[in-house]
Design a protein around this motif. Sequence first.
Motif, PDB file in Angstrom:
ATOM      1  N   THR A  43       0.836  -1.204   0.000  1.00  0.00           N
ATOM      2  CA  THR A  43       0.000   0.000   0.000  1.00  0.00           C
ATOM      3  C   THR A  43       0.873   1.256   0.000  1.00  0.00           C
ATOM      4  N   GLY A  44       1.940   1.240   0.777  1.00  0.00           N
ATOM      5  CA  GLY A  44       2.856   2.374   0.795  1.00  0.00           C
ATOM      6  C   GLY A  44       3.504   2.603  -0.560  1.00  0.00           C
ATOM      7  N   ILE A  45       3.921   1.516  -1.202  1.00  0.00           N
ATOM      8  CA  ILE A  45       4.530   1.628  -2.532  1.00  0.00           C
ATOM      9  C   ILE A  45       3.542   2.222  -3.530  1.00  0.00           C
ATOM     10  N   LEU A  46       2.297   1.765  -3.475  1.00  0.00           N
ATOM     11  CA  LEU A  46       1.290   2.277  -4.410  1.00  0.00           C
ATOM     12  C   LEU A  46       0.950   3.743  -4.134  1.00  0.00           C
ATOM     13  N   CYS A  47       0.900   4.119  -2.869  1.00  0.00           N
ATOM     14  CA  CYS A  47       0.639   5.531  -2.536  1.00  0.00           C
ATOM     15  C   CYS A  47       1.804   6.412  -2.985  1.00  0.00           C
ATOM     16  N   ALA A  80      20.015   6.335  -2.191  1.00  0.00           N
ATOM     17  CA  ALA A  80      20.449   6.080  -0.809  1.00  0.00           C
ATOM     18  C   ALA A  80      19.321   5.449   0.007  1.00  0.00           C
ATOM     19  N   TYR A  81      18.100   5.940  -0.171  1.00  0.00           N
ATOM     20  CA  TYR A  81      16.991   5.377   0.595  1.00  0.00           C
ATOM     21  C   TYR A  81      16.691   3.944   0.157  1.00  0.00           C
ATOM     22  N   ILE A  82      16.751   3.687  -1.128  1.00  0.00           N
ATOM     23  CA  ILE A  82      16.497   2.331  -1.627  1.00  0.00           C
ATOM     24  C   ILE A  82      17.577   1.382  -1.108  1.00  0.00           C
ATOM     25  N   LEU A  83      18.812   1.844  -1.038  1.00  0.00           N
ATOM     26  CA  LEU A  83      19.880   1.024  -0.459  1.00  0.00           C
ATOM     27  C   LEU A  83      19.600   0.738   1.012  1.00  0.00           C
ATOM     28  N   PHE A  84      19.050   1.719   1.716  1.00  0.00           N
ATOM     29  CA  PHE A  84      18.665   1.513   3.117  1.00  0.00           C
ATOM     30  C   PHE A  84      17.616   0.401   3.232  1.00  0.00           C
ATOM     31  N   ILE A  85      16.602   0.438   2.363  1.00  0.00           N
ATOM     32  CA  ILE A  85      15.554  -0.590   2.383  1.00  0.00           C
ATOM     33  C   ILE A  85      16.160  -1.957   2.036  1.00  0.00           C
ATOM     34  N   ALA A  86      17.082  -1.984   1.056  1.00  0.00           N
ATOM     35  CA  ALA A  86      17.734  -3.250   0.694  1.00  0.00           C
ATOM     36  C   ALA A  86      18.468  -3.827   1.899  1.00  0.00           C
ATOM     37  N   CYS A  87      19.189  -2.973   2.631  1.00  0.00           N
ATOM     38  CA  CYS A  87      19.904  -3.446   3.830  1.00  0.00           C
ATOM     39  C   CYS A  87      18.921  -3.901   4.898  1.00  0.00           C
ATOM     40  N   LYS A  88      17.811  -3.185   5.029  1.00  0.00           N
ATOM     41  CA  LYS A  88      16.801  -3.553   6.025  1.00  0.00           C
ATOM     42  C   LYS A  88      16.245  -4.947   5.719  1.00  0.00           C
ATOM     43  N   ILE A  89      15.994  -5.212   4.449  1.00  0.00           N
ATOM     44  CA  ILE A  89      15.486  -6.528   4.043  1.00  0.00           C
ATOM     45  C   ILE A  89      16.541  -7.602   4.279  1.00  0.00           C
ATOM     46  N   ALA A  90      17.780  -7.317   3.889  1.00  0.00           N
ATOM     47  CA  ALA A  90      18.839  -8.319   4.012  1.00  0.00           C
ATOM     48  C   ALA A  90      19.188  -8.629   5.458  1.00  0.00           C
ATOM     49  N   MET A  91      19.132  -7.648   6.338  1.00  0.00           N
ATOM     50  CA  MET A  91      19.604  -7.817   7.711  1.00  0.00           C
ATOM     51  C   MET A  91      18.495  -8.112   8.722  1.00  0.00           C
ATOM     52  N   LEU A 101       9.430  -7.019  13.515  1.00  0.00           N
ATOM     53  CA  LEU A 101       9.764  -5.675  13.991  1.00  0.00           C
ATOM     54  C   LEU A 101      10.519  -4.879  12.938  1.00  0.00           C
ATOM     55  N   ASN A 102      11.355  -5.498  12.147  1.00  0.00           N
ATOM     56  CA  ASN A 102      12.124  -4.804  11.116  1.00  0.00           C
ATOM     57  C   ASN A 102      11.523  -4.967   9.721  1.00  0.00           C
ATOM     58  N   MET A 103      10.315  -5.485   9.660  1.00  0.00           N
ATOM     59  CA  MET A 103       9.654  -5.691   8.382  1.00  0.00           C
ATOM     60  C   MET A 103       9.338  -4.343   7.732  1.00  0.00           C
ATOM     61  N   PRO A 104       9.563  -4.202   6.418  1.00  0.00           N
ATOM     62  CA  PRO A 104       9.171  -2.963   5.748  1.00  0.00           C
ATOM     63  C   PRO A 104       7.659  -2.738   5.891  1.00  0.00           C
ATOM     64  N   VAL A 105       7.276  -1.502   6.190  1.00  0.00           N
ATOM     65  CA  VAL A 105       5.874  -1.157   6.416  1.00  0.00           C
ATOM     66  C   VAL A 105       5.452  -0.058   5.443  1.00  0.00           C
ATOM     67  N   PHE A 106       4.255   0.465   5.631  1.00  0.00           N
ATOM     68  CA  PHE A 106       3.684   1.482   4.740  1.00  0.00           C
ATOM     69  C   PHE A 106       4.676   2.616   4.484  1.00  0.00           C
ATOM     70  N   ARG A 107       5.200   3.200   5.561  1.00  0.00           N
ATOM     71  CA  ARG A 107       6.109   4.346   5.442  1.00  0.00           C
ATOM     72  C   ARG A 107       7.295   4.004   4.546  1.00  0.00           C
ATOM     73  N   ASP A 108       7.872   2.824   4.736  1.00  0.00           N
ATOM     74  CA  ASP A 108       9.021   2.416   3.932  1.00  0.00           C
ATOM     75  C   ASP A 108       8.654   2.306   2.450  1.00  0.00           C
ATOM     76  N   GLY A 109       7.510   1.715   2.168  1.00  0.00           N
ATOM     77  CA  GLY A 109       7.072   1.583   0.783  1.00  0.00           C
ATOM     78  C   GLY A 109       6.784   2.929   0.145  1.00  0.00           C
ATOM     79  N   PHE A 110       6.143   3.817   0.907  1.00  0.00           N
ATOM     80  CA  PHE A 110       5.803   5.145   0.390  1.00  0.00           C
ATOM     81  C   PHE A 110       7.069   5.914   0.024  1.00  0.00           C
ATOM     82  N   ILE A 111       8.021   5.948   0.952  1.00  0.00           N
ATOM     83  CA  ILE A 111       9.255   6.698   0.706  1.00  0.00           C
ATOM     84  C   ILE A 111      10.072   6.027  -0.391  1.00  0.00           C
ATOM     85  N   LEU A 112      10.101   4.684  -0.402  1.00  0.00           N
ATOM     86  CA  LEU A 112      10.853   3.971  -1.425  1.00  0.00           C
ATOM     87  C   LEU A 112      10.405   4.392  -2.823  1.00  0.00           C
ATOM     88  N   ASN A 113       9.107   4.364  -3.091  1.00  0.00           N
ATOM     89  CA  ASN A 113       8.650   4.715  -4.436  1.00  0.00           C
ATOM     90  C   ASN A 113       8.705   6.214  -4.671  1.00  0.00           C
TER      91      ASN A 113
END
Length: 198
Positions: A43-47, A80-91, A101-113
């Motif tokens: 939903t965050g990615i789509l928004c 830089a932000y997309i790299l942050f999300i990649a590290c969040k997913i990997a780690m 707890l470290n799962m990407p959420v709405f905010r992460d998807g919104f900012i990523l896109n």
Amino acid sequence: MLEVVFSLAITTVLLLGSPGPAPLALAATGASYGFRLGLSFLTGILCGLAVVILSAAVGIAALINAAPDLKHVCQLFGAAYILFIACKIAMAPVATSSSTLNMPVFRDGFILNLMNPKAYAAVLALFTQYTIPVESNWLATLISACVVFTVAVVVDTIWLGLGGILKPIFASPKQARVLRVIFAILMIAAVIYAVEQG
């Protein structure tokens, strides 16, 4: 008109559905946490994409053409932000009770896109290449935006679902870690490619 709409839809599938930061992040999230838990991120990615589409519709291309350095700053910040999300997913923790707890959420998807250079490039390309044959420019832009967004909803949901299908295959912590790292590396490669093309 239907022919142009169909061509726009097919090109949208190819541009937004090809492996890039958002689709790969969705697949990794689906594979790590399952489809249902990934819906907030989707939903965050789509928004975020909706904001990109609106920005393109009101003339972000003109702004970037007037200030070319702004494009590079936006690309670097987005990368830089997309790299942050990649590290969040990997780690992210694997197979623990607190693993969400470290799962990407709405905010992460919104900012990523919102910061995704591929999203801006794709939407600007689509808007400049396909003109819906109606009398009003406003209506043509609205129809184009609706087609692009509708196709994106379908394609991104499929990416999350494909990741969800992989979840049982990579149920062990070691396999899950390998999968997350692979998706993170692919996201980083997609960002590097997008920045080099931009």
